[in-house]
Design an enzyme around this catalytic site. Sequence first.
Site, short mmCIF file in Angstrom:
data_model
loop_
_atom_site.label_atom_id
_atom_site.label_comp_id
_atom_site.label_asym_id
_atom_site.label_seq_id
_atom_site.Cartn_x
_atom_site.Cartn_y
_atom_site.Cartn_z
N LYS A 5 1.02 -0.98 -0.07
CA LYS A 5 0.09 -0.12 0.19
C LYS A 5 0.96 1.29 -0.12
O LYS A 5 1.06 2.49 -0.62
CB LYS A 5 -1.00 0.15 0.84
CG LYS A 5 -1.89 -1.02 1.29
CD LYS A 5 -3.06 -0.53 2.37
CE LYS A 5 -2.30 -1.08 3.86
NZ LYS A 5 -2.02 -2.07 3.75
N ASN A 13 -3.53 6.34 5.95
CA ASN A 13 -2.44 5.08 6.72
C ASN A 13 -0.57 5.23 6.48
O ASN A 13 -0.58 4.87 7.44
CB ASN A 13 -2.76 3.62 6.43
CG ASN A 13 -2.16 2.83 7.14
OD1 ASN A 13 -2.57 2.49 8.67
ND2 ASN A 13 -1.75 1.67 6.39
N HIS A 71 -4.43 -9.07 9.78
CA HIS A 71 -5.30 -8.80 10.57
C HIS A 71 -6.26 -9.70 11.24
O HIS A 71 -8.21 -9.04 11.80
CB HIS A 71 -5.33 -7.26 9.77
CG HIS A 71 -4.28 -6.52 10.35
ND1 HIS A 71 -3.69 -6.56 10.74
CD2 HIS A 71 -4.34 -5.86 9.25
CE1 HIS A 71 -3.05 -5.18 10.51
NE2 HIS A 71 -3.23 -5.22 9.12
#
Length: 451
Positions: free
Chosen positions: A125, A148, A194
């Site tokens: 990302k 983020n 996650h």
Amino acid sequence: MTPATTFAGRKVALFGLGGSGLATSLSLQAGGAQVIACDDNPASMARAQERGIATADLRGADWSGFSALILAPGVPLTHPAPHWTVDLAKAAGIEIIGDVELFCRERAKTAPEAPFVAITGTNGKSTTTALIAHILAQAGRDVQMGGNIGTAILSLEPPSADRVHVIELSSFQIDLTPSLAPSIGVLLNITPDHLDRHGTMENYAAIKERLIQGSALAVIGVDDEPSRTIAARHMGPLVRVGVATQDADGLTVRDATVRGRSGEAIADVFGIGSLRGAHNWQNAAIAIAVAQALDVTEAQSDAGLRTFPGLPHRMEEVGRRGRVLFVNDSKATNADSTEKALTAFHDVHWILGGKPKEGGIEMLEPLFGRVAHAYLIGAASDAFAQTLAGKVAHTRCGTLDVATHEAAKAAALSDAPEPVVLLSPACASYDQFKSFEDRGDQFRALVRGLT
């Protein structure tokens, strides 16, 4: 700053006063909202008070007076159990949202046509976000990059028709953004991660898919099954991008060359040190697809690719000693990330270990032939030694300084054209370091100190 005006004249609760929480509080106040903020850390509460933010213990607050709970993305929303503020907000019947949702509402209110590129995925990302922003900036665009990747979204300049927001989004942030509707939504890949926060792989993938569902244009990497499935059922405008997967309806990459739908070469990333490896070829192809959609020329995209400096701790070239290349991939905190690094090199002197993740490094066995020697550090040393036994020569070094010196010494004796000392730990850093950034910074300093 982007003032969040959509709660003007109303009272909101906010929990989580890290960097994004402080920025959100100030944005809401600038937009005319009354903010009552809280954090489990008294020092964070004190910092907020110093910035003029009203704080209180929300356990004793009258929640009937709040219009919303603004939750920091790191605070559990559902798994392993909802945070206590979530239970209080649900009991009061108020919405629970995050800072990205505030940005989306502000964009919808003030500049609905403002270009907004949102990037998500399990891996890659940050590199892709930074690469897209770099290409656009090199093409002369007004670019705001954050989310983020580091800068809180509400700390950026407000959306406008001639300003492009390029925003990295984690699954935690998407989960708190019900009206997410970017101009261009990017999904890089989906691999297990996650799951302690989302419960199941299905939940995790569904949250990632929400970013795509709301996008005017979707750009999806199709080299993994969950992403291919999402692409197959997507009904809107779509660009597929594949490296391992060839797709006649999208962009493909072979031997560092990005090819269009007709097979024509549109970019060559061979020899760009900041974009080594097939995973970065995919990142480059996705960045090109986004740039094309924003009317960036092929020449401008090529210039952006070739001047991209890369990001710290992500396949970062931190030095050379003779023929030996030193690469800092400290961001590789799981085996899937390390797989990308090992694929990019041969004759690897591999430094790995730390706080282990579930599954260890067993999935990397097909790449063990690329490893000349492994140097083990941290808590995972015993488990990793068992996995490597009889397959890869390895040394238990314990600490990063010992491993770096041993690896550098052995690599210097290699007959390979370009031996590589690679820090790609496949582990979290918290057993010996403050963060993966701290681990990478120490490695960089150790390389610079080599004689």
